[in-house]
Design an enzyme around this catalytic site. Structure first.
Site, PDB file in Angstrom:
ATOM      1  N   ARG A  21       0.867  -1.168   0.000  1.00  0.00           N
ATOM      2  CA  ARG A  21       0.000   0.000   0.000  1.00  0.00           C
ATOM      3  C   ARG A  21       0.905   1.220   0.000  1.00  0.00           C
ATOM      4  O   ARG A  21       1.724   1.396   0.911  1.00  0.00           O
ATOM      5  CB  ARG A  21      -0.878   0.014   1.242  1.00  0.00           C
ATOM      6  CG  ARG A  21      -1.692   1.270   1.295  1.00  0.00           C
ATOM      7  CD  ARG A  21      -2.310   1.485   2.632  1.00  0.00           C
ATOM      8  NE  ARG A  21      -3.099   2.711   2.584  1.00  0.00           N
ATOM      9  CZ  ARG A  21      -3.332   3.464   3.648  1.00  0.00           C
ATOM     10  NH1 ARG A  21      -2.856   3.131   4.821  1.00  0.00           N
ATOM     11  NH2 ARG A  21      -4.051   4.547   3.532  1.00  0.00           N
TER      12      ARG A  21
ATOM     13  N   HIS B  26      -7.911   6.871   0.021  1.00  0.00           N
ATOM     14  CA  HIS B  26      -8.805   5.701   0.196  1.00  0.00           C
ATOM     15  C   HIS B  26      -9.212   5.113  -1.166  1.00  0.00           C
ATOM     16  O   HIS B  26     -10.254   4.462  -1.268  1.00  0.00           O
ATOM     17  CB  HIS B  26     -10.113   6.083   0.919  1.00  0.00           C
ATOM     18  CG  HIS B  26      -9.980   6.296   2.396  1.00  0.00           C
ATOM     19  ND1 HIS B  26     -10.859   7.101   3.086  1.00  0.00           N
ATOM     20  CD2 HIS B  26      -9.133   5.800   3.309  1.00  0.00           C
ATOM     21  CE1 HIS B  26     -10.542   7.107   4.366  1.00  0.00           C
ATOM     22  NE2 HIS B  26      -9.481   6.323   4.534  1.00  0.00           N
TER      23      HIS B  26
ATOM     24  N   HIS C 149     -16.742   5.686   2.560  1.00  0.00           N
ATOM     25  CA  HIS C 149     -15.794   4.937   3.399  1.00  0.00           C
ATOM     26  C   HIS C 149     -15.719   5.655   4.742  1.00  0.00           C
ATOM     27  O   HIS C 149     -15.166   6.749   4.849  1.00  0.00           O
ATOM     28  CB  HIS C 149     -14.412   4.869   2.739  1.00  0.00           C
ATOM     29  CG  HIS C 149     -13.410   4.161   3.595  1.00  0.00           C
ATOM     30  ND1 HIS C 149     -12.962   2.887   3.323  1.00  0.00           N
ATOM     31  CD2 HIS C 149     -12.803   4.536   4.741  1.00  0.00           C
ATOM     32  CE1 HIS C 149     -12.130   2.521   4.278  1.00  0.00           C
ATOM     33  NE2 HIS C 149     -12.011   3.510   5.152  1.00  0.00           N
ATOM     34  N   LEU C 150     -16.312   5.044   5.765  1.00  0.00           N
ATOM     35  CA  LEU C 150     -16.397   5.686   7.085  1.00  0.00           C
ATOM     36  C   LEU C 150     -15.661   4.846   8.119  1.00  0.00           C
ATOM     37  O   LEU C 150     -16.221   3.921   8.713  1.00  0.00           O
ATOM     38  CB  LEU C 150     -17.874   5.844   7.485  1.00  0.00           C
ATOM     39  CG  LEU C 150     -18.809   6.465   6.434  1.00  0.00           C
ATOM     40  CD1 LEU C 150     -20.249   6.452   6.922  1.00  0.00           C
ATOM     41  CD2 LEU C 150     -18.369   7.887   6.083  1.00  0.00           C
ATOM     42  N   GLY C 151     -14.382   5.135   8.297  1.00  0.00           N
ATOM     43  CA  GLY C 151     -13.595   4.453   9.331  1.00  0.00           C
ATOM     44  C   GLY C 151     -13.097   5.508  10.294  1.00  0.00           C
ATOM     45  O   GLY C 151     -13.829   6.447  10.624  1.00  0.00           O
TER      46      GLY C 151
ATOM     47  N   ASP D 114     -14.089   7.619  18.834  1.00  0.00           N
ATOM     48  CA  ASP D 114     -14.629   6.305  18.483  1.00  0.00           C
ATOM     49  C   ASP D 114     -16.159   6.370  18.424  1.00  0.00           C
ATOM     50  O   ASP D 114     -16.804   6.746  19.409  1.00  0.00           O
ATOM     51  CB  ASP D 114     -14.180   5.314  19.563  1.00  0.00           C
ATOM     52  CG  ASP D 114     -14.497   3.879  19.194  1.00  0.00           C
ATOM     53  OD1 ASP D 114     -13.559   3.120  18.979  1.00  0.00           O
ATOM     54  OD2 ASP D 114     -15.697   3.546  19.134  1.00  0.00           O
TER      55      ASP D 114
ATOM     56  N   ARG E  70     -18.460   4.168  18.388  1.00  0.00           N
ATOM     57  CA  ARG E  70     -19.194   3.330  19.349  1.00  0.00           C
ATOM     58  C   ARG E  70     -19.346   4.042  20.699  1.00  0.00           C
ATOM     59  O   ARG E  70     -20.431   4.102  21.278  1.00  0.00           O
ATOM     60  CB  ARG E  70     -18.442   2.013  19.586  1.00  0.00           C
ATOM     61  CG  ARG E  70     -19.058   0.848  18.881  1.00  0.00           C
ATOM     62  CD  ARG E  70     -18.164  -0.341  18.999  1.00  0.00           C
ATOM     63  NE  ARG E  70     -16.795   0.006  18.585  1.00  0.00           N
ATOM     64  CZ  ARG E  70     -15.880  -0.855  18.230  1.00  0.00           C
ATOM     65  NH1 ARG E  70     -16.141  -2.123  18.255  1.00  0.00           N
ATOM     66  NH2 ARG E  70     -14.690  -0.475  17.851  1.00  0.00           N
TER      67      ARG E  70
ATOM     68  N   GLY F  48     -15.387   0.809   9.224  1.00  0.00           N
ATOM     69  CA  GLY F  48     -15.889   0.379  10.538  1.00  0.00           C
ATOM     70  C   GLY F  48     -17.242   0.981  10.896  1.00  0.00           C
ATOM     71  O   GLY F  48     -18.134   0.288  11.389  1.00  0.00           O
TER      72      GLY F  48
ATOM     73  N   GLU G 270     -19.976  -0.024   7.993  1.00  0.00           N
ATOM     74  CA  GLU G 270     -20.371  -1.430   7.979  1.00  0.00           C
ATOM     75  C   GLU G 270     -21.152  -1.836   9.221  1.00  0.00           C
ATOM     76  O   GLU G 270     -21.913  -2.804   9.184  1.00  0.00           O
ATOM     77  CB  GLU G 270     -19.112  -2.315   7.856  1.00  0.00           C
ATOM     78  CG  GLU G 270     -18.454  -2.200   6.492  1.00  0.00           C
ATOM     79  CD  GLU G 270     -17.024  -2.740   6.472  1.00  0.00           C
ATOM     80  OE1 GLU G 270     -16.720  -3.646   7.261  1.00  0.00           O
ATOM     81  OE2 GLU G 270     -16.236  -2.245   5.651  1.00  0.00           O
ATOM     82  N   ASN G 271     -20.915  -1.107  10.334  1.00  0.00           N
ATOM     83  CA  ASN G 271     -21.476  -1.577  11.610  1.00  0.00           C
ATOM     84  C   ASN G 271     -22.481  -0.653  12.280  1.00  0.00           C
ATOM     85  O   ASN G 271     -23.226  -1.103  13.151  1.00  0.00           O
ATOM     86  CB  ASN G 271     -20.340  -1.823  12.609  1.00  0.00           C
ATOM     87  CG  ASN G 271     -19.366  -2.874  12.099  1.00  0.00           C
ATOM     88  OD1 ASN G 271     -19.744  -4.019  11.915  1.00  0.00           O
ATOM     89  ND2 ASN G 271     -18.136  -2.469  11.837  1.00  0.00           N
TER      90      ASN G 271
ATOM     91  N   GLU H 120      -9.340  -3.701   1.275  1.00  0.00           N
ATOM     92  CA  GLU H 120      -8.262  -3.101   0.488  1.00  0.00           C
ATOM     93  C   GLU H 120      -7.131  -4.096   0.250  1.00  0.00           C
ATOM     94  O   GLU H 120      -6.544  -4.141  -0.829  1.00  0.00           O
ATOM     95  CB  GLU H 120      -7.724  -1.864   1.222  1.00  0.00           C
ATOM     96  CG  GLU H 120      -8.723  -0.722   1.240  1.00  0.00           C
ATOM     97  CD  GLU H 120      -8.488   0.279   2.352  1.00  0.00           C
ATOM     98  OE1 GLU H 120      -8.931   0.013   3.491  1.00  0.00           O
ATOM     99  OE2 GLU H 120      -7.855   1.308   2.097  1.00  0.00           O
TER     100      GLU H 120
END
Ligand code: ADP
Length: 411
Positions: A98, A187, A216-218, A291, A293, A339, A342-343, A393
């Site tokens: 990468r 990304h 793309h949400l990380g 974070d 969460r 992350g 997807e969640n 990726e």
């Protein structure tokens, strides 16, 4: 072919060993035999390797002083009999790296030779934090695996299809010519992977008219508008700072506000960089965490700043979805990845709330059930297909490296 995928940061080495070939790719059967990390390179490092087929994880700590030692340790772990994935490093048929920044030079993945290496090094100036460790990883792998061809897969190359009106800033043109100041976007490997899967998911693979948006949400977040598999616009810019609100990055900001804060708070360039990249975003606004969460939990317990940060995050995302629907002249499909994407069902729903007029609808039950797996979350018959598409990726890096070595066209 067994491909070693390396992602080198300043003090970490993430690696995967992936078995891939054309038949496996066609059947989606190319999988990671091992996924690992050497963290805290430069002192007492933590080494971890997950072995999915065995359902086990190898863990240890060791003194790892540099990237060369990290690659050696990774290979040593992979060749242990108890890992059961590699009898000899010579079985590795290719290494895929990468590489964060390919500037305007690289429009696709390439095999690395001396000339390519020099071109990657010439991007150090515009990617001082990212490209140097990528090159260290390449040099370490070349020394450890001299017979294996090595490929560079760039975060930026997918976005080299942007038109000048999308990539130029409203600055004197000479600054673009002299210093390469423009939107590059990042990304790219994730957006390319997710958009290809999304096209397949909606049964329109290879359709040049298909208009999609990928989110793309990380920890880092970006959104891309794609027509017929080609990136049309993307939210990250000259650096990964621009665009959406992120875990610790501000995203879009009036440059004059940054200059004002530097003057008022007496910050130098390094401190300002740290403020914008490490102390802003969800963390800076909430004062709670970067974070998602933790923020959702804090919000549920009544923390108003956690709610505010999440509201800004979702509003900014919604605004970009609308802007990119306009850039594409309409929208056929949208995907969530990373992350958060997807969640976090609640974020997906809140971000698209109120966009029914653009054909974007989320089915609450489908949405709540879609966690970490590819799934449609829009109701049957909705004008725009909305889906969760887990990104991968490393898999795309392995496929590119394999195809380059095999002399096959890149998909
Ligand atoms: P990176 O960009 O470092 O690869 P990830 O893609 O793993 O990061 O994304 C990390 C983000 O995903 C964090 O904000 C984390 O809170 C969020 N996340 C992971 N799982 C969940 C979940 N179940 N609900 C909400 N957010 C989640």
């Amino acid at each position: 072919m067994k491909v070693l995928v390396l992602n080198c940061g300043s003090s970490s080495l993430k690696f995967q060993l992936i078995e891939t070939d054309e038949q496996k790719i066609a059947r989606d059967e190319d999988v990671a035999l091992a996924r690992g990390i050497v963290d805290n390179i430069g002192s007492e490092a933590v080494l971890k390797v997950d072995l999915p087929s065995r359902g086990t994880t190898l863990r240890e700590t060791a003194e790892v002083l540099d990237h060369k030692a990290a690659v050696s340790r990774a290979l040593e772990l992979l060749t242990r009999p108890e890992a059961g994935v590699l009898a000899d490093p010579a079985e590795i048929g290719a290494v895929g790296h990468r590489v964060v920044h390919g500037g305007e030079r690289f429009h696709a993945s390439v095999l690395i030779d001396d000339e390519v290496l020099r071109a990657i090094e010439s991007c150090f100036d515009i990617a001082p934090l990212h490209n140097p460790p990528n090159v260290k990883g390449y040099r370490a792998a070349r020394e450890a695996l001299p017979a294996a061809p090595q490929a560079a897969v760039f975060d930026t190359s997918f976005h080299q299809t942007l038109a000048p009106e999308a990539y130029l800033y409203g600055l004197p043109y000479v600054l673009y010519e002299r210093h390469g100041i423009r939107r590059y976007g990042f990304h790219g490997t994730s957006h390319r992977y997710v958009s290809a899967r999304l096209a397949r998911h909606v049964g329109r693979e290879g359709d040049p008219a298909l208009r999609v948006v990928t989110c793309h949400l990380g920890n880092g977040c970006s959104i891309t508008a794609i027509r017929g598999g080609r990136s049309v616009d993307t939210s990250m810019g000259f650096t990964p700072l621009e665009g959406l609100l992120m875990g610790t990055r501000s995203g879009d900001l009036d440059a004059a506000a940054a200059l004002h804060v530097m003057r008022k708070e007496e910050l130098g360039e390094r401190e300002a960089q740290a403020l914008l990249n490490k102390h802003s975003g969800l963390l800076g606004l909430s004062g709670v965490s970067n974070d998602m969460r933790a923020l959702l939990e804090a919000e549920a317990q009544g923390n108003p700043r956690a709610k505010l940060a999440i509201d800004v995050f979702c509003y900014r995302l919604r605004k970009y979805v609308g802007a990119y629907a306009a850039a594409l002249g309409g929208l056929d499909a949208l995907a969530f990845a990373g992350g958060i994407g997807e969640n976090a069902a609640a974020i997906r729903e809140r971000a698209l709330h109120g966009l029914e007029g653009l054909g974007l609808r989320v089915d609450p039950e489908r949405n709540a059930a879609a966690n970490g797996v590819e799934a449609r979350i829009s109701p049957e018959g909705a004008p725009v297909a909305v889906a969760v598409i887990p990104t991968n990726e490393e898999l795309l890096i392995a496929r590119d490296a394999y195809r380059l070595v095999a002399g096959l066209p890149l998909a």
